[in-house]
Design a protein around this motif. Sequence first.
Motif, PDB file in Angstrom:
ATOM      1  N   LEU A  59       0.984  -1.042   0.117  1.00 21.17           N
ATOM      2  CA  LEU A  59       0.039  -0.005  -0.093  1.00 21.17           C
ATOM      3  C   LEU A  59       0.976   1.312  -0.090  1.00 21.17           C
ATOM      4  O   LEU A  59       1.735   1.359   0.792  1.00 21.17           O
ATOM      5  N   PRO A  60       0.684   2.164  -0.778  1.00 16.01           N
ATOM      6  CA  PRO A  60       1.567   3.334  -0.815  1.00 16.01           C
ATOM      7  C   PRO A  60       1.354   4.026   0.387  1.00 16.01           C
ATOM      8  O   PRO A  60       0.481   4.014   1.392  1.00 16.01           O
ATOM      9  N   ILE A  61       2.345   4.893   0.922  1.00 16.52           N
ATOM     10  CA  ILE A  61       2.546   5.621   1.914  1.00 16.52           C
ATOM     11  C   ILE A  61       1.517   6.332   2.623  1.00 16.52           C
ATOM     12  O   ILE A  61       1.081   6.552   3.568  1.00 16.52           O
ATOM     13  N   GLY A  62       1.138   7.220   1.411  1.00 17.06           N
ATOM     14  CA  GLY A  62      -0.069   7.985   1.836  1.00 17.06           C
ATOM     15  C   GLY A  62      -1.336   7.231   2.238  1.00 17.06           C
ATOM     16  O   GLY A  62      -2.050   7.857   3.112  1.00 17.06           O
ATOM     17  N   ASP A  63      -1.628   6.115   1.564  1.00 16.43           N
ATOM     18  CA  ASP A  63      -2.917   5.486   2.036  1.00 16.43           C
ATOM     19  C   ASP A  63      -2.644   4.856   3.036  1.00 16.43           C
ATOM     20  O   ASP A  63      -3.503   4.424   3.944  1.00 16.43           O
ATOM     21  N   GLN A  64      -1.213   4.190   3.610  1.00 13.73           N
ATOM     22  CA  GLN A  64      -1.090   3.642   4.952  1.00 13.73           C
ATOM     23  C   GLN A  64      -1.217   4.652   5.804  1.00 13.73           C
ATOM     24  O   GLN A  64      -1.933   4.391   6.824  1.00 13.73           O
ATOM     25  N   CYS A  92      -1.350  13.455   6.320  1.00 16.23           N
ATOM     26  CA  CYS A  92      -0.652  12.379   5.627  1.00 16.23           C
ATOM     27  C   CYS A  92       0.609  12.842   4.841  1.00 16.23           C
ATOM     28  O   CYS A  92       1.577  11.933   4.793  1.00 16.23           O
ATOM     29  N   VAL A  93       0.637  13.958   4.797  1.00 18.24           N
ATOM     30  CA  VAL A  93       2.119  14.623   3.869  1.00 18.24           C
ATOM     31  C   VAL A  93       3.071  15.132   4.969  1.00 18.24           C
ATOM     32  O   VAL A  93       4.169  15.556   4.576  1.00 18.24           O
ATOM     33  N   LEU A  94       2.605  14.946   6.334  1.00 17.45           N
ATOM     34  CA  LEU A  94       3.766  15.542   7.196  1.00 17.45           C
ATOM     35  C   LEU A  94       4.884  14.710   7.251  1.00 17.45           C
ATOM     36  O   LEU A  94       4.737  13.577   6.914  1.00 17.45           O
ATOM     37  N   GLU A  95       6.028  15.206   7.368  1.00 18.50           N
ATOM     38  CA  GLU A  95       7.381  14.368   7.771  1.00 18.50           C
ATOM     39  C   GLU A  95       6.986  13.320   8.780  1.00 18.50           C
ATOM     40  O   GLU A  95       6.027  13.284   9.617  1.00 18.50           O
ATOM     41  N   ASP A  96       7.952  12.217   8.807  1.00 16.99           N
ATOM     42  CA  ASP A  96       7.643  11.083   9.620  1.00 16.99           C
ATOM     43  C   ASP A  96       7.331  11.542  11.176  1.00 16.99           C
ATOM     44  O   ASP A  96       6.446  10.998  11.804  1.00 16.99           O
TER      45      ASP A  96
END
Length: 109
Positions: A59-64, A92-96
Amino acid sequence: MHSWHTTDTAAPQTSQEIDPYRFPGAWYLGGRTVDTLTDSAGDYLLPAPDPRERVPYVLPIGDQRRLEVQTALTAAGVAPRPGDVAAIDALCVLEDSAFSTVLRWITGG
């Protein structure tokens, strides 16, 4: 009244015989097998999928992250509303590290 127990001690006739422990409520089938069970539309019970035949997909990171945020909000008792999509996408687009911090705030962990 039907019983979960049977007096029949014979071995299953096929490997497709209904297991009442795997399919609760299947006790009423009267010893029929999966290949003989159909409904009025002609549908039948399918065997469990073979895990070796799964398609490898990540699953793409944004979807995760979207799934993690929605799960955390719902678990915290704040069900996301349809109008919250833009805010969830922004998270969802924030840094980790920022994303992990927001999730920690939501979950109280």
